[in-house]
Design a protein around this motif. Structure first.
Motif, PDB file in Angstrom:
ATOM      1  N   VAL A 254      32.325   2.273  31.609  1.00 49.86           N
ATOM      2  CA  VAL A 254      31.707   2.608  30.012  1.00 49.86           C
ATOM      3  C   VAL A 254      30.335   2.736  30.136  1.00 49.86           C
ATOM      4  O   VAL A 254      29.646   3.227  29.056  1.00 49.86           O
ATOM      5  N   GLY A 255      29.702   2.147  31.137  1.00 47.84           N
ATOM      6  CA  GLY A 255      28.485   2.440  31.014  1.00 47.84           C
ATOM      7  C   GLY A 255      27.717   0.735  32.364  1.00 47.84           C
ATOM      8  O   GLY A 255      26.367   0.338  32.055  1.00 47.84           O
TER       9      GLY A 255
ATOM     10  N   GLY B  94      23.758   7.699  31.046  1.00 49.84           N
ATOM     11  CA  GLY B  94      22.370   7.701  31.221  1.00 49.84           C
ATOM     12  C   GLY B  94      21.975   8.563  31.894  1.00 49.84           C
ATOM     13  O   GLY B  94      20.128   9.018  31.989  1.00 49.84           O
TER      14      GLY B  94
ATOM     15  N   GLY C 161      22.000   3.732  30.721  1.00 54.31           N
ATOM     16  CA  GLY C 161      22.005   4.332  29.378  1.00 54.31           C
ATOM     17  C   GLY C 161      22.367   3.405  29.234  1.00 54.31           C
ATOM     18  O   GLY C 161      21.285   2.292  28.764  1.00 54.31           O
ATOM     19  N   THR C 162      22.816   3.565  27.743  1.00 53.74           N
ATOM     20  CA  THR C 162      23.534   2.279  26.836  1.00 53.74           C
ATOM     21  C   THR C 162      23.666   0.927  27.719  1.00 53.74           C
ATOM     22  O   THR C 162      24.911   1.260  28.231  1.00 53.74           O
TER      23      THR C 162
ATOM     24  N   PHE D  13      27.725  13.867  30.698  1.00 53.87           N
ATOM     25  CA  PHE D  13      26.518  13.379  29.437  1.00 53.87           C
ATOM     26  C   PHE D  13      28.064  13.244  28.107  1.00 53.87           C
ATOM     27  O   PHE D  13      28.978  13.574  27.674  1.00 53.87           O
TER      28      PHE D  13
ATOM     29  N   ALA E  51      30.819   5.508  35.650  1.00 53.72           N
ATOM     30  CA  ALA E  51      29.790   5.702  34.161  1.00 53.72           C
ATOM     31  C   ALA E  51      29.255   4.042  33.739  1.00 53.72           C
ATOM     32  O   ALA E  51      29.026   3.312  33.608  1.00 53.72           O
TER      33      ALA E  51
ATOM     34  N   SER F 162      33.932  10.977  27.080  1.00 51.37           N
ATOM     35  CA  SER F 162      34.225  10.612  26.021  1.00 51.37           C
ATOM     36  C   SER F 162      33.649  10.049  24.849  1.00 51.37           C
ATOM     37  O   SER F 162      32.877   8.744  25.614  1.00 51.37           O
ATOM     38  N   MET F 163      33.919  10.549  23.478  1.00 53.98           N
ATOM     39  CA  MET F 163      33.239   9.380  22.781  1.00 53.98           C
ATOM     40  C   MET F 163      34.342   9.132  21.723  1.00 53.98           C
ATOM     41  O   MET F 163      33.741   8.284  21.418  1.00 53.98           O
TER      42      MET F 163
ATOM     43  N   GLY G 235      37.436  10.872  22.722  1.00 60.60           N
ATOM     44  CA  GLY G 235      36.918   8.937  22.900  1.00 60.60           C
ATOM     45  C   GLY G 235      38.919   8.436  22.453  1.00 60.60           C
ATOM     46  O   GLY G 235      40.002   9.397  22.319  1.00 60.60           O
TER      47      GLY G 235
ATOM     48  N   LEU H 119      25.012  13.709  21.649  1.00 59.56           N
ATOM     49  CA  LEU H 119      25.445  13.176  20.242  1.00 59.56           C
ATOM     50  C   LEU H 119      24.999  13.150  19.438  1.00 59.56           C
ATOM     51  O   LEU H 119      24.565  13.991  18.484  1.00 59.56           O
TER      52      LEU H 119
ATOM     53  N   LYS I   9      37.351   5.564  34.630  1.00 52.14           N
ATOM     54  CA  LYS I   9      35.832   5.154  33.862  1.00 52.14           C
ATOM     55  C   LYS I   9      35.575   4.419  33.547  1.00 52.14           C
ATOM     56  O   LYS I   9      36.481   3.297  33.050  1.00 52.14           O
TER      57      LYS I   9
ATOM     58  N   HIS J 289      39.447   4.450  30.785  1.00 52.45           N
ATOM     59  CA  HIS J 289      38.553   3.362  30.824  1.00 52.45           C
ATOM     60  C   HIS J 289      38.306   1.583  31.076  1.00 52.45           C
ATOM     61  O   HIS J 289      39.140   0.947  30.336  1.00 52.45           O
TER      62      HIS J 289
ATOM     63  N   HIS K 229      30.343   2.746  15.925  1.00 58.34           N
ATOM     64  CA  HIS K 229      29.536   3.368  17.421  1.00 58.34           C
ATOM     65  C   HIS K 229      28.791   4.288  17.483  1.00 58.34           C
ATOM     66  O   HIS K 229      27.271   4.466  17.615  1.00 58.34           O
ATOM     67  N   VAL K 230      29.212   5.308  16.814  1.00 56.55           N
ATOM     68  CA  VAL K 230      28.421   6.789  16.560  1.00 56.55           C
ATOM     69  C   VAL K 230      26.935   6.029  15.646  1.00 56.55           C
ATOM     70  O   VAL K 230      26.088   6.635  16.739  1.00 56.55           O
TER      71      VAL K 230
HETATM   72  C1  LIG Z   1      29.325   7.258  20.372  1.00 55.95           C
HETATM   73  C2  LIG Z   1      29.676   6.124  22.299  1.00 55.95           C
HETATM   74  C3  LIG Z   1      30.893   6.534  21.819  1.00 55.95           C
HETATM   75  C4  LIG Z   1      32.374   6.220  23.187  1.00 55.95           C
HETATM   76  N1  LIG Z   1      33.283   5.882  23.311  1.00 55.95           N
HETATM   77  C5  LIG Z   1      33.684   6.145  24.406  1.00 55.95           C
HETATM   78  C6  LIG Z   1      34.996   5.683  24.707  1.00 55.95           C
HETATM   79  O1  LIG Z   1      35.695   5.876  23.347  1.00 55.95           O
HETATM   80  N2  LIG Z   1      36.029   5.611  24.904  1.00 55.95           N
HETATM   81  C7  LIG Z   1      35.128   6.106  26.337  1.00 55.95           C
HETATM   82  O2  LIG Z   1      35.598   5.583  27.571  1.00 55.95           O
HETATM   83  N3  LIG Z   1      34.471   5.671  26.720  1.00 55.95           N
HETATM   84  C8  LIG Z   1      33.493   6.068  25.357  1.00 55.95           C
HETATM   85  N4  LIG Z   1      31.847   6.314  25.367  1.00 55.95           N
HETATM   86  C9  LIG Z   1      31.494   6.076  26.552  1.00 55.95           C
HETATM   87  C10 LIG Z   1      30.791   7.512  27.391  1.00 55.95           C
HETATM   88  O3  LIG Z   1      32.026   7.816  27.892  1.00 55.95           O
HETATM   89  C11 LIG Z   1      30.113   6.962  28.894  1.00 55.95           C
HETATM   90  O4  LIG Z   1      31.020   6.399  29.701  1.00 55.95           O
HETATM   91  C12 LIG Z   1      29.565   7.821  30.192  1.00 55.95           C
HETATM   92  O5  LIG Z   1      29.358   7.674  31.226  1.00 55.95           O
HETATM   93  C13 LIG Z   1      28.396   8.522  29.071  1.00 55.95           C
HETATM   94  O6  LIG Z   1      27.297   7.872  29.159  1.00 55.95           O
HETATM   95  P1  LIG Z   1      25.966   8.340  28.324  1.00 55.95           P
HETATM   96  O7  LIG Z   1      26.299   8.187  27.028  1.00 55.95           O
HETATM   97  O8  LIG Z   1      24.849   6.976  28.843  1.00 55.95           O
HETATM   98  O9  LIG Z   1      26.029   9.576  28.713  1.00 55.95           O
HETATM   99  C14 LIG Z   1      31.556   6.393  24.456  1.00 55.95           C
HETATM  100  C15 LIG Z   1      30.079   6.996  24.429  1.00 55.95           C
HETATM  101  C16 LIG Z   1      28.783   6.803  23.221  1.00 55.95           C
HETATM  102  C17 LIG Z   1      27.290   7.283  22.983  1.00 55.95           C
END
Ligand SMILES: Cc1cc2nc3c(=O)[nH]c(=O)nc-3n(C[C@H](O)[C@@H](O)[C@H](O)COP(=O)(O)O)c2cc1C
Ligand SMILES: Cc1cc2nc3c(=O)[nH]c(=O)nc-3n(C[C@H](O)[C@@H](O)[C@H](O)COP(=O)(O)O)c2cc1C
Ligand SMILES: Cc1cc2nc3c(=O)[nH]c(=O)nc-3n(C[C@H](O)[C@@H](O)[C@H](O)COP(=O)(O)O)c2cc1C
Ligand SMILES: Cc1cc2nc3c(=O)[nH]c(=O)nc-3n(C[C@H](O)[C@@H](O)[C@H](O)COP(=O)(O)O)c2cc1C
Lengths: 340, 340, 340, 340
Positions: free
Chosen positions: C193-194, C270, C220-221, C290, C216, C66-67, C95, C295, C191, C154, C11-12
């Motif tokens: 995740v997007g 986003g 964005g992503t 964020f 969330a 969370s990442m 994460g 990242l 939450k 999530h 993912h990263v």
């Molecule tokens: C590399 C990456 C890994 C992520 N892993 C998780 C995760 O393990 N659990 C989770 O709830 N959200 C995860 N997310 C989602 C973010 O927490 C997202 O929900 C949050 O709104 C931040 O959005 P943004 O990346 O657009 O700023 C991840 C986001 C990224 C970019």
């Protein structure tokens, strides 16, 4: 003080050479369109731009906006602007005179009365200076230096915070503006510098005794952007997030006039033509100001400046003809429609 | 007079060779869409474009808009247009006949009756001439020269002010138009030249006895732009600020028909196809005119002109078929929706 | 389990190296504009970002979303994020800790308390795990491992279905979330995740005892896009049709706050600047998070991360200054207008 | 007849090789967005696409739209489509069978029952043929040839008028459609071919006994454009003015369902994904059809066709999961919002 002088000179250079126009925001004039009058029933030659401002009769409802002064070069720019304004019958506003307060050698760069005997001359100071030890006395002093008809204070909170050592304590200013407006021997006006003044604030200001307001709205120069060229890396990057900050000039005029029926109102901020002037007036402004639009000629081709000002006047007259308005006073709301 | 002749010839050249289309404004037809009728319940072959205009029956509700005349070349253009109009059953309007009033040698360039025995011929004059010594007598004279069915006066205030020595006293014209309309032996119409006529003015004009109105709206040729190619540097630059001036053609039609239920109404200004014609008629026009669209063929490939006119007619019929309308009269509001 | 670890690492990489931004959808923040206050009547230096979250006082209303975690590299990322968050006073979310439940060797990658003694630490788990055998005990266990202040679950249905062997039975989860929220020793949040959480669901969740919600949202992503890089050809192609799926972040906040006046609300998805944070708060959020924005620095230039966070804070302060708000609490609806 | 065969073969070539997508018009699906449901509370595996059509149970609410037949090559295309439709559980519509009525040697190209024993097979005829001597007998004949479950008549007035010798007498058709619907042994449906059917016409048709309607709306292929490649120069040029003709598919569905609560309704015209299908159904359709989208695979890579159909189904299921709908019947209005 050296700083202040230098800043004003740098502003001129940045504004002329960098892309400092806001993004994601416009003046809003493009959202209005005049209703063309195919049978205007007037004689073009009877159209008059004459107006009154600060107890003087002006040939045009136009203003050279506050820009500069304080250095040799900017003094020259002021003289070019003053001479042209006198010739065309525009009011003249000078740049901030803070530097003049403690630097007598700069006074000449603000003394435009000899070049502009008949038109209103407005001197300018940041309202924030009232929080920095500047008071009635210093204001009287600069009025006298410039033989000015009025003092216009600029509100520029967002510009100050984008400067490394900006003056950022804007608390308690309204009261001080009120006091100054009541005591100064010449009328006191208030302006922004490119982010606009909304109707509620305008009402507050008029209620405090401010004699006129220049909205100086958004859609033209972004001053956070301008300052970012002279600022720290972090502020430079932050400026990107503020490229669309502010209230579009047309919206300011509309909003102020909706909330205050009679206050004397100047439209400025990103105006590009006499049609923009006509729209400003139809929306409720009494006068319209141009800054950056005049600067390049003033710096590079002083001889062309008068022609450019004449062009704005002509465009204004053409617009008035196109809707059948003979006087500035009669150029009202009914001629214009919102289209967007 | 030499000037007038030359101007008309130059107009043709500029319009054909320069970018003179308004910017920031459109005809507005793209904001309307017909509601497709999948089951039209009509025979395509039964569709008739027949209409009446000036007591004549016309095969089509179409008009060659006023354009030219006065010189050898433009006389030829008129003959090409007249012959084609006669062949296809379009009404024919000629360019301004001011030049003919004192120049008998130009008369032939406006005498199209031999080439167009059956269709309405409209002669044209700037309404502004009524303020310049032209009166009932001269109008009678040119009607006679051209054996015209009607006189159409154009209102062109913005065009005049963009000419170096334009006639710019538009005061008192309405009254003179009224007088002429009541006394001239043929019907008098009024048109713009590309900035449009709004509903209130149309109402005033009809109330004065004007027999028909051609909105000649914005979205096609910008006449300030055209004149700027022949004008002073200052007017040339000013023209930029007027590239979006005027009332979109579709808005004119809509507005006129909203305010005046019955006046005979012509749509023109930037029309590009028979679908635009169909929209014009659905919005309330009785006739639709084309100017620039026909000019290139008329000048460069006369033989193609008839085909281009036939194409417009075909597109109009196709649009009528697509909504199930058999006659021009039945092509009404209900078939069209505003989408933007 | 190896899969889970690998997935988080991938993912990263995907997020940093591929175009995974949704198309045809935006966060919606561009549809809001602050009303600039030319006379803020405050001292910039008196602006405070201080806020409360999870019974702790935070220097900022900001959250590292969370990442990651679970592998050597992602553990390092977490340490970089934790150290910076501690330094700047942001809350820290880690994460998903699913991998930690059965892999003690991964625990260290989630143990950030030593690096972030003063700030709230949130651990994360997919709510879907509650349907896969994870229960109160395991949750307690991971809270303990991480010495966490809260657990945030999530909801990611669309992410799971875009994974080849995703967990796609989302039935009956609400009840399990309710049970967990009532029994876990630390507060439980929820939450997305997007793709966002709308107002009605937020209300349901708060009513079930959920302590806070992070919308969330979309703009964005696009996580269907991210997963498509690791998925089957058919899912890869299907991802195209979901590039505009979801609820724009700004719309989520507006909608949740309209339906639930008091629930603790986090804006994320986003966000790109402190102005977006200010808009989030003005629209009703209590905190703003964020993820991807932080990242790259966290991975490539850990030393720049603190500066980037400081930039966000500065932008937030600048926006507050521009409307005249001194505290986060006072940054409300009245300062912002919908413009699109 | 040779003409008809050739035309159908040319259509396939033109549609695959030329730009025949309408311009200035879209399907309208992009103006609707599903409201993402972060907690769907369903099991993805429980989602069923099963539906009923023409007294048969179908695995999917999907239809291969009427396209082709009559020549050796197009017969092969039909077989590819039929085999895939049978495999995936889509309904199958064949292209117009006019050619089959007098050409027994073409029958085999429409006999798809052996390849598609379980699914509804729809045969197709231009409604206009009812004005050209085709009646109940011939319809019975082709139903029998194809062992069809229904006959779907297409309304294509704008396509006919863009053909050099098109059949353009559309008068009196409604009555004939009514008679046929009442007498034919299999249900009769009506469709357009790419310009759409509005609500009022749909109501009329249902009231006449038509069993189902396929809107076949605009936003995909422009059939005036397709025909223009085979037509006269004047019609070719005219086609440009009709590139934006028609009613967007999404608008048709919305409008028909608003006016007729219960009629069986098929959405088609420019659909590109299972998300478009989901939107169609949420807006009120019972089935959704794909034409051009399937054609390239059917012609160039028959082996990929099944996979493409599976992709559409998967996307539909993913969309249903994203809003929490388990059955086609439950996928209703409440899940979708208009955004433009
Ligand atoms: C590399 C990456 C890994 C992520 N892993 C998780 C995760 O393990 N659990 C989770 O709830 N959200 C995860 N997310 C989602 C973010 O927490 C997202 O929900 C949050 O709104 C931040 O959005 P943004 O990346 O657009 O700023 C991840 C986001 C990224 C970019
Ligand atoms: C080079 C430059 C210098 C300026 N300096 C001042 C100043 O000293 N004081 C002030 O009130 N405004 C200053 N302004 C802002 C203008 O007066 C602005 O507020 C006004 O609305 C004109 O806008 P415009 O440049 O878009 O036409 C300056 C503008 C420019 C372009
Ligand atoms: C070359 C040219 C010459 C024209 N000359 C006249 C004229 O003499 N008198 C007039 O009323 N309008 C004149 N017009 C304007 C047209 O009649 C215009 O008003 C009408 O709406 C047609 O618009 P269109 O050219 O966009 O189709 C002229 C237009 C063109 C293109
Ligand atoms: C190559 C091709 C041939 C077609 N032939 C027919 C036909 O014979 N009869 C008919 O009713 N529609 C025909 N259509 C139109 C489709 O059935 C169309 O009405 C339907 O809405 C599918 O639209 P789409 O191609 O945009 O998916 C044809 C479409 C294509 C692409």
């Amino acid at each position: 003080q050296q700083d202040t002088k230098q800043r004003k000179a740098e502003h001129v250079q940045i504004v002329l050479n960098e892309d400092v126009t806001g993004k994601g925001i416009t003046t809003g004039f493009e959202r209005y369109r005049f209703e063309h009058q195919a049978l205007p029933e007037i004689d073009f030659d009877s159209i008059s731009l004459q107006t009154n401002f600060l107890d003087k009769t002006l040939a045009t409802p136009l203003l050279v906006s506050s820009m500069t002064g304080g250095t040799h070069e900017t003094g020259n720019i002021n003289r070019v602007l003053a001479t042209a304004a006198q010739e065309r019958g525009w009011a003249l506003a000078l740049g901030s005179m803070r530097v003049a307060i403690e630097n007598p050698e700069t006074h000449a760069t603000f003394q435009m009365r000899p070049f502009a005997p008949d038109i209103p001359i407005l001197i300018n100071l940041g309202a924030i200076q009232l929080n920095r030890g500047i008071g009635l006395d210093q204001c009287r002093q600069i009025v006298e230096i410039a033989d000015a008809d009025a003092l216009i204070l600029h509100l520029n909170p967002m510009q100050e915070v984008f400067q490394p050592n900006g003056d950022t304590n804007f608390a308690g200013l309204l009261q001080k503006i009120e006091a100054l407006s009541k005591k100064l021997d010449v009328p006191v006006g208030v302006k922004e510098v490119g982010w606009g003044i909304h109707g509620s604030l305008a009402k507050q200001l008029y209620d405090c005794g401010v004699h006129f307001i220049d909205v100086a709205g958004a859609g033209g120069t972004s001053w956070s952007q301008v300052e970012s060229f002279r600022s720290t890396p972090i502020l430079k990057r932050a400026a990107d997030a503020f490229l669309d900050w502010g209230i579009p000039t047309a919206d300011c005029i509309y909003d102020v006039r909706k909330k205050v029926l009679n206050g004397f109102l100047i439209a400025s901020g990103g105006l590009q033509s006499g049609v923009d002037v006509a729209k400003s007036i139809a929306l409720g402004a009494n006068l319209a100001g141009f800054g950056r639009f005049l600067l390049r000629d003033a710096v590079d081709e002083p001889s062309k400046l008068v022609e450019r000002m004449a062009q704005v006047e002509l465009e204004l007259k053409l617009a008035m003809f196109g809707v059948g308005a003979v006087t500035i006073d009669s150029l009202g709301h009914k001629f214009i429609n919102r289209i967007g």
